[in-house]
Design an enzyme around this catalytic site. Structure first.
Site, PDB file in Angstrom:
ATOM      1  N   ALA A 139      -3.018   1.632  -0.707  1.00 32.93           N
ATOM      2  CA  ALA A 139      -3.288   0.631   0.326  1.00 32.93           C
ATOM      3  C   ALA A 139      -2.031  -0.214   0.502  1.00 32.93           C
ATOM      4  CB  ALA A 139      -4.470  -0.244  -0.063  1.00 32.93           C
ATOM      5  N   LYS A 140      -1.968  -0.918   1.628  1.00 35.05           N
ATOM      6  CA  LYS A 140      -0.776  -1.698   1.918  1.00 35.05           C
ATOM      7  C   LYS A 140      -0.564  -2.814   0.906  1.00 35.05           C
ATOM      8  CE  LYS A 140       2.897  -2.576   4.239  1.00 35.05           C
ATOM      9  NZ  LYS A 140       4.035  -1.641   4.127  1.00 35.05           N
ATOM     10  N   VAL A 141      -1.627  -3.531   0.564  1.00 36.63           N
ATOM     11  CA  VAL A 141      -1.552  -4.595  -0.436  1.00 36.63           C
ATOM     12  C   VAL A 141      -2.267  -4.132  -1.710  1.00 36.63           C
ATOM     13  CG1 VAL A 141      -2.081  -6.989  -1.002  1.00 36.63           C
ATOM     14  CG2 VAL A 141      -1.487  -6.368   1.351  1.00 36.63           C
ATOM     15  N   GLU A 146       4.465  -4.468   9.030  1.00 31.59           N
ATOM     16  CA  GLU A 146       4.619  -3.073   8.612  1.00 31.59           C
ATOM     17  C   GLU A 146       3.225  -2.462   8.518  1.00 31.59           C
ATOM     18  OE1 GLU A 146       8.499  -2.151   5.928  1.00 31.59           O
ATOM     19  OE2 GLU A 146       6.945  -3.300   4.935  1.00 31.59           O
ATOM     20  N   SER A 186       2.787   1.051   8.291  1.00 33.46           N
ATOM     21  CA  SER A 186       2.854   2.186   7.376  1.00 33.46           C
ATOM     22  C   SER A 186       2.678   1.681   5.942  1.00 33.46           C
ATOM     23  CB  SER A 186       4.203   2.892   7.511  1.00 33.46           C
ATOM     24  OG  SER A 186       4.325   3.929   6.566  1.00 33.46           O
TER      25      SER A 186
END
Length: 346
Positions: free
Chosen positions: A340-342, A150, A152
């Site tokens: 942020a993604k993580v 992913e 996004s």
């Protein structure tokens, strides 16, 4: 007005559209694991179920909590992750089950909470999209969510897979053949859910500043997820409430034109959810309803199905509309500000 053709070029739209295929991979790759988990839990039922997650994953756990408590009668509670990561509280002494849900499996506070539950004697089952993550190494069993990458920031297909995995565990554990059969058909139903166009919702919220999203039972976690996504991708102050809890105070905010989205599944909660939607419409609110009808409310297109899975299908229809709404408000759903993604919280 929202433009679906432009939204189709976003990562959020493209990744959400893959959800049916992702759930098909989830089912294909984890059958032996789910059978082992169900056999283990049936042989030695846990006294309590703990869940460990943050953000969208924690909303999935709210969905799972209602399935576990309603169908198995086992008290289920979300762990306060900070009790392990910053407060160093004693490990809970329980022969329970801990379900940890994570896209990345890397957040330090989640790892600390799972380690604490494991030290207290809990069996740990991980629902993880990165099966080679630090979290996976700590678990007794790992269900690979199989959502694929992913890009996004706004998680979509991994959330859908988390919901499907939780429903699958409960169905196998409770030996609910009707639910098991419905889960096998879920990939096809998700493809149809994607075609249910909630453009009226997006159009109604282009200039909105606030919104209530109501759900009850398994639908509450979905309402929480929808509210989060609108905050992330559309900078819209959306708040999720139980359709029962909203009358204990928050109803005072509802007046003429106040936007409300009501989620209704075809279970025992349906009547009260519809009644609350009708009450808000009578006060002049702009009420949109998914999964039912209520006097004065505008229905959104939904598919009938197993009551436990209807909220999953609503989620996917919503994601499509959310991507369009974000662009219509001049934003980028793939890159929300300050995120942020993580997220490596402690």
């Amino acid at each position: 007005m929202p433009d679906p053709d432009v939204a189709a070029r976003t990562l959020m739209y493209a990744e959400a559209k893959e959800s049916g295929d992702a759930v098909a991979r989830l089912l294909e790759g984890n059958r032996a694991c789910v059978e082992r988990i169900a056999a283990r839990l049936s042989a030695v039922p846990p006294a309590v179920v703990l869940t460990a997650a943050r953000g969208s994953s924690d909303h999935a756990c709210t969905y799972g909590r209602y399935l576990i408590e309603n169908r198995l009668g086992i008290v289920t509670s979300s762990i306060g992750l900070s009790t392990a990561s910053i407060y160093d509280a004693p490990a809970p002494h329980t022969a329970g089950l801990c379900i940890a849900v994570s896209q990345s499996g890397a957040s330090p506070d989640l790892l600390a909470a799972v380690a604490r539950a494991k030290a207290g004697g809990a069996v740990v089952v991980g629902l993880i999209n990165q099966p080679d993550s630090p979290l996976a190494a700590m678990c007794d069993e790992v269900i690979a969510l199989s959502a694929g990458p992913e890009r996004s920031v706004a998680a979509t297909k991994s959330f859908i897979c988390s919901l499907a995995a939780l429903a699958w565990i409960v169905a196998a554990w409770s030996r609910d053949e009707d639910l098991l059969s419905a889960i096998e058909e879920l990939p096809l139903h998700l493809a149809s859910a994607w075609e249910q166009d909630w453009w009226e919702l997006a159009a109604a919220l282009v200039d909105a500043r606030q919104l209530f999203i109501l759900g009850r039972g398994p639908g509450l976690g979905i309402a929480q997820e929808m509210a989060l996504k609108l905050k992330e991708t559309s900078q819209l102050h959306a708040e999720a409430f139980s359709s029962a809890e909203v009358v204990h105070g928050p109803m005072a905010l509802v007046g003429a034109g106040f936007p409300v989205l009501s989620l209704v599944q075809s279970d025992a909660s349906g009547a009260t959810s519809r009644a609350t939607a009708a009450d808000m419409a009578e006060r002049g609110a702009n009420v949109m309803i998914a999964g039912g009808e209520a006097v004065g409310a505008k229905p959104l297109p939904t598919l009938p199905g197993h009551p436990a899975l209807e909220p999953i299908m609503m989620t996917l229809s919503f994601y499509r509309a959310a991507a369009s709404l974000s662009l219509a408000r001049g934003l980028d759903p793939d890159q929300p500000p300050h995120l942020a993604k993580v997220t490596r919280t402690r």
